[in-house]
Design an enzyme around this catalytic site. Structure first.
Site: not given
Ligand code: CO
Length: 136
Positions: A7, A78, A127
């Site tokens: 994502h 992120h 991440e």
């Molecule tokens: Co995230």
């Protein structure tokens, strides 16, 4: 091994307004919201083919997203890559000199997550996540 872009997260100051934009104005499917209490973050997900847009908002007005919004304002927060073996990727990247922010934690969707320091990635917060065995 990294297997997918899981994502992209956008830090938003008004979560309800942004949910309406993605749902009503852009016509994306709203999967739902989830408060990640340990991360002091409210999340909302809009899954797309192979990836999702994640909105991130301070939970109860505090935490890392509050600090981000205060310092940088709304914007891209992120990128998240999905891993099929988080511990192996952490070990591999640590050996190459990457600096991680703390230890793996449980994040949204009950995934194990860890963040790489932006200084290790040209200023972008990355991440890594690994979905739990029972999926989402
Ligand atoms: Co995230």
């Amino acid at each position: 091994m990294i297997v997918a872009l899981d994502h992209i997260a956008i830090a938003v100051p008004d979560l309800e307004k942004s949910i309406k934009r993605f749902m009503d104005d852009f016509g994306l499917k709203y999967e739902g919201s989830e408060d990640v209490v340990a991360a002091k973050t409210s999340t909302a997900f809009f899954p797309l083919e192979q990836t999702s847009i994640e909105l991130v908002h301070p939970l109860n007005g505090e935490g890392p997203i509050a600090a981000f919004l205060e310092k940088k304002g709304p914007g891209l927060h992120h990128l998240c890559f999905r891993s099929d073996d988080l511990d192996a990727d952490i070990a591999r990247l640590t050996e190459k000199g990457y600096v991680f922010l703390g230890e793996p934690k449980i994040g949204a969707h009950n995934c194990r997550v860890i963040f790489i320091h932006p200084k290790s990635c040209d200023g972008v917060l990355i991440e890594l996540n690994q979905p739990s065995e029972d999926g989402h």
